[in-house]
Write a protein that holds these residues in place. Structure first.
Motif, PDB file in Angstrom:
ATOM      1  N   LEU A  75       0.877  -1.268   0.085  1.00  0.00           N
ATOM      2  CA  LEU A  75       0.134  -0.056  -0.044  1.00  0.00           C
ATOM      3  C   LEU A  75       0.705   1.432  -0.058  1.00  0.00           C
ATOM      4  O   LEU A  75       0.571   2.147  -0.696  1.00  0.00           O
ATOM      5  CB  LEU A  75      -0.994  -0.030   1.124  1.00  0.00           C
ATOM      6  CG  LEU A  75      -1.677   1.364   1.398  1.00  0.00           C
ATOM      7  CD1 LEU A  75      -2.711   1.569   0.305  1.00  0.00           C
ATOM      8  CD2 LEU A  75      -2.403   1.196   2.785  1.00  0.00           C
ATOM      9  N   ASN A  79     -11.079   7.280   9.393  1.00  0.00           N
ATOM     10  CA  ASN A  79     -11.571   6.169   8.475  1.00  0.00           C
ATOM     11  C   ASN A  79     -13.151   6.123   8.562  1.00  0.00           C
ATOM     12  O   ASN A  79     -13.798   5.830   7.632  1.00  0.00           O
ATOM     13  CB  ASN A  79     -10.944   4.732   9.033  1.00  0.00           C
ATOM     14  CG  ASN A  79      -9.836   4.190   8.072  1.00  0.00           C
ATOM     15  OD1 ASN A  79      -9.626   4.996   7.114  1.00  0.00           O
ATOM     16  ND2 ASN A  79      -9.042   3.325   8.578  1.00  0.00           N
ATOM     17  N   GLY A 121     -14.180   6.886   5.028  1.00  0.00           N
ATOM     18  CA  GLY A 121     -13.928   5.375   4.659  1.00  0.00           C
ATOM     19  C   GLY A 121     -12.478   5.178   4.235  1.00  0.00           C
ATOM     20  O   GLY A 121     -11.702   5.886   4.393  1.00  0.00           O
ATOM     21  N   TYR A 122     -12.253   3.866   4.304  1.00  0.00           N
ATOM     22  CA  TYR A 122     -11.042   3.190   4.283  1.00  0.00           C
ATOM     23  C   TYR A 122     -10.250   3.583   3.014  1.00  0.00           C
ATOM     24  O   TYR A 122      -9.107   3.810   3.275  1.00  0.00           O
ATOM     25  CB  TYR A 122     -11.034   1.716   4.272  1.00  0.00           C
ATOM     26  CG  TYR A 122     -11.540   0.882   3.150  1.00  0.00           C
ATOM     27  CD1 TYR A 122     -10.453   0.318   2.668  1.00  0.00           C
ATOM     28  CD2 TYR A 122     -13.002   0.772   2.827  1.00  0.00           C
ATOM     29  CE1 TYR A 122     -10.903  -0.120   1.200  1.00  0.00           C
ATOM     30  CE2 TYR A 122     -13.208   0.002   1.776  1.00  0.00           C
ATOM     31  CZ  TYR A 122     -12.138  -0.440   0.983  1.00  0.00           C
ATOM     32  OH  TYR A 122     -12.579  -1.099  -0.285  1.00  0.00           O
ATOM     33  N   LYS A 123     -10.811   3.906   1.987  1.00  0.00           N
ATOM     34  CA  LYS A 123     -10.093   4.429   0.981  1.00  0.00           C
ATOM     35  C   LYS A 123      -9.353   5.571   1.014  1.00  0.00           C
ATOM     36  O   LYS A 123      -8.252   5.773   0.659  1.00  0.00           O
ATOM     37  CB  LYS A 123     -11.162   4.365  -0.314  1.00  0.00           C
ATOM     38  CG  LYS A 123     -11.519   2.927  -0.880  1.00  0.00           C
ATOM     39  CD  LYS A 123     -12.342   2.908  -2.098  1.00  0.00           C
ATOM     40  CE  LYS A 123     -12.589   1.698  -2.572  1.00  0.00           C
ATOM     41  NZ  LYS A 123     -13.453   1.595  -3.990  1.00  0.00           N
ATOM     42  N   ALA A 124     -10.046   6.528   1.740  1.00  0.00           N
ATOM     43  CA  ALA A 124      -9.495   7.761   2.043  1.00  0.00           C
ATOM     44  C   ALA A 124      -8.573   7.552   2.946  1.00  0.00           C
ATOM     45  O   ALA A 124      -7.463   8.143   3.002  1.00  0.00           O
ATOM     46  CB  ALA A 124     -10.490   8.919   2.545  1.00  0.00           C
ATOM     47  N   ASN A 128      -6.636   4.940   3.610  1.00  0.00           N
ATOM     48  CA  ASN A 128      -5.474   4.304   2.787  1.00  0.00           C
ATOM     49  C   ASN A 128      -4.577   5.394   2.008  1.00  0.00           C
ATOM     50  O   ASN A 128      -3.225   5.437   2.110  1.00  0.00           O
ATOM     51  CB  ASN A 128      -5.945   3.324   1.673  1.00  0.00           C
ATOM     52  CG  ASN A 128      -6.147   1.968   2.427  1.00  0.00           C
ATOM     53  OD1 ASN A 128      -5.890   1.745   3.578  1.00  0.00           O
ATOM     54  ND2 ASN A 128      -6.881   1.369   1.555  1.00  0.00           N
ATOM     55  N   ARG A 129      -5.251   6.573   1.683  1.00  0.00           N
ATOM     56  CA  ARG A 129      -4.514   7.434   0.733  1.00  0.00           C
ATOM     57  C   ARG A 129      -3.974   8.350   2.017  1.00  0.00           C
ATOM     58  O   ARG A 129      -2.859   8.942   1.566  1.00  0.00           O
ATOM     59  CB  ARG A 129      -5.641   8.488  -0.103  1.00  0.00           C
ATOM     60  CG  ARG A 129      -5.984   7.660  -1.221  1.00  0.00           C
ATOM     61  CD  ARG A 129      -6.742   8.629  -2.200  1.00  0.00           C
ATOM     62  NE  ARG A 129      -8.085   8.976  -1.681  1.00  0.00           N
ATOM     63  CZ  ARG A 129      -9.228   7.987  -2.126  1.00  0.00           C
ATOM     64  NH1 ARG A 129      -9.379   7.003  -2.635  1.00  0.00           N
ATOM     65  NH2 ARG A 129     -10.424   8.541  -1.415  1.00  0.00           N
ATOM     66  N   GLN A 163      -0.707   6.574   2.644  1.00  0.00           N
ATOM     67  CA  GLN A 163       0.097   6.572   1.421  1.00  0.00           C
ATOM     68  C   GLN A 163       0.820   8.013   1.516  1.00  0.00           C
ATOM     69  O   GLN A 163       2.338   8.196   1.169  1.00  0.00           O
ATOM     70  CB  GLN A 163      -0.385   6.430   0.108  1.00  0.00           C
ATOM     71  CG  GLN A 163      -0.778   5.084  -0.068  1.00  0.00           C
ATOM     72  CD  GLN A 163      -1.826   4.754  -1.121  1.00  0.00           C
ATOM     73  OE1 GLN A 163      -2.535   6.091  -1.753  1.00  0.00           O
ATOM     74  NE2 GLN A 163      -1.825   3.790  -1.931  1.00  0.00           N
ATOM     75  N   ASP A 166      -7.782  15.739  -0.746  1.00  0.00           N
ATOM     76  CA  ASP A 166      -8.755  14.302  -1.284  1.00  0.00           C
ATOM     77  C   ASP A 166     -10.106  14.752  -1.638  1.00  0.00           C
ATOM     78  O   ASP A 166     -10.839  15.256  -0.694  1.00  0.00           O
ATOM     79  CB  ASP A 166      -8.574  13.253  -0.162  1.00  0.00           C
ATOM     80  CG  ASP A 166      -9.137  11.932  -0.991  1.00  0.00           C
ATOM     81  OD1 ASP A 166      -8.564  11.458  -1.902  1.00  0.00           O
ATOM     82  OD2 ASP A 166     -10.211  11.434  -0.264  1.00  0.00           O
TER      83      ASP A 166
END
Length: 453
Positions: A156, A196, A200-203, A205-206, A209, A263
């Motif tokens: 990731l 999170n 959300g988990y996608k945000a 994850n970013r 990163q 984001d």
């Protein structure tokens, strides 16, 4: 530029020069004893864009390897010392994939077989076409990139994964034997689970990163950064004491808190808490360090975010910096308070740092505002931004366990006192105040800080 040192392992000056000129090109480390051939070999490798470092003493190779972190090793096995080196590397670096090319003469079949048995991945005959060696080096470096990406890198974030941490920690412990401590920073992103849950988990994850790239671009090449799991990261700083480690991490945090994460058309600011451990005992196990760091952070973060915990050897407390901000538009009061606090008799494990500001606007626009500070002495009446406005903004950013605020005022109205305490003031001192009274209050806040740490 030809980096060629026949007597010593590569020093930091050499490395910095290469960094400045070449940037991120792959690095090749050569152990040699053949002074007639290796200048030509170095030249050929450098012409193809690789960074080349040479070492001529076996006992320097491991240190140079840890310092440089090369993508390929070339070892001269014409003499017995080359085989001694292969044997040493085979014992110390079993968990690290580093392609090794042994070099010898064409009539030494037994030596070629022995080189392979001791861990060499390839064998090159010195009298062969040099272009063949260049092709082999390129192929091995490409294979290493694939291997590293699969086994050692977190998919990731692109930093090292936790499986690689034990091996690097073990390697750094080699420095401890020669009285060279190293530091480990255990980092936990603040309020990540809440982020999170909300976005959300996608945000999320970013965000991970974003932080990984931010930190990776700021550490030295000799440092290692790992994603330990979830929102936790570990950074290892070779040949670094706890004071140096803390200074770097504080700068990292200060900058990170001012960098917006963009984001979906929105900007977010984040922070992290950290426990910094200086390892100066080779018997201190990685698991013990990690458990101490996780426990210390968990206990500290119960009282608020953005915490610093420092320790020596994972046990003893490092000198603690008590930071005081003075916000007052009266230059005489600022000078008097600054001198008073600096002259205070503190315990041996607490140091004090004081910054003064003419008003709230100057304070919030300063770099100091983004750093850790423990006590704010705040004037009630000031131009541009009222003392109560400053207090209100401070309490939105930091809770009572992170920051103590003492209000100064010449007013005696009960309503002023009530408003200050409603907004989060911890104490209130009337002007003109008694020096001993204020000094006693500051000492009380310092003792409370020590209990929290």
């Amino acid at each position: 530029m030809n980096i060629y040192d026949q007597e010593e392992a590569v020093d930091r000056n050499q490395i910095e020069k290469i960094k400045a000129k070449e940037g991120g090109n792959e690095k090749i480390l050569i152990f040699h004893e053949d002074t007639s051939m290796f200048p030509f070999l170095v030249e050929q490798l450098e012409q193809r864009g690789w960074q080349v470092f040479t070492v001529s003493r076996v006992e320097k190779v491991v240190a140079a390897f840890l310092e440089i972190k090369p993508e390929c090793l070339i070892i001269d096995v014409q003499k017995e010392s080359g085989f001694d080196l292969l044997m040493t590397l085979n014992k110390k670096m079993k968990q690290i994939f580093i392609p090794i090319i042994a070099m010898g003469t064409d009539h030494e079949r037994n030596k070629r077989m022995l080189a392979f048995e001791l861990g060499a991945d390839d064998f090159f005959v010195k009298s062969s076409d040099i272009d063949k060696l260049m092709v082999r080096v390129k192929r091995h470096i490409e294979r290493k990139k694939v291997f590293d990406g699969v086994l050692m890198v977190d998919e990731l974030t692109g930093v090292y994964n936790r499986k690689y941490l034990p091996e690097i920690y073990k390697q750094q412990s080699e420095y401890v034997r020669t009285k060279q401590s190293f530091c480990m920073a255990f980092i936990d992103l603040d309020e990540f689970k809440s982020f999170n849950a909300q976005y959300g988990y996608k945000a999320g994850n970013r965000v991970l990163q974003f932080f990984a790239l931010f930190a990776k671009n700021r550490i030295n090449r000799s440092d290692f950064i790992f994603r330990f799991g979830g929102e936790e990261f570990v950074i290892l700083f070779p040949k670094t004491n706890v004071k140096e480690g803390e200074e770097f991490i504080r700068r990292l945090l200060q900058e990170f808190m001012t960098k917006p994460f963009n984001d979906g058309g929105h900007s977010y600011f984040s922070s992290f808490s950290v426990c910094i451990i200086q390892v100066n005992d080779e018997a201190l196990l990685l698991d013990d360090c990690l458990k101490k760091a996780q426990k210390a952070l968990a206990e500290a973060k119960e009282n608020g975010q953005t915490k610093f915990i420092c320790s020596i050897g994972g046990m003893a407390s490092a000198p603690r910096m008590f930071r005081v901000s003075i916000i007052d538009d009266d230059p005489l009061i600022r000078t008097m308070l600054t001198n008073l606090i600096k002259k205070m008799d503190l315990s041996g494990d607490v140091h004090i740092d004081v910054q003064s500001f003419t008003d709230g606007v100057a304070f919030f626009h300063s770099d100091w505002h983004y750093a850790d500070y423990d006590l704010v002495i705040l004037d009630r009446i000031m131009p541009k931004m009222d003392g109560l406005e400053v207090l209100q903004r401070l309490r939105k950013e930091k809770n009572r366990d992170q920051l103590s605020v003492v209000m100064l005022s010449s007013r005696s109205s009960e309503r002023d006192l009530e408003k200050a305490f409603e907004l989060g003031a911890d104490d209130y001192v009337m002007k003109p105040f008694k020096i001993k009274e204020l000094e006693a209050k500051i000492i009380r806040f310092m003792k409370r800080l020590e209990q929290q740490c």
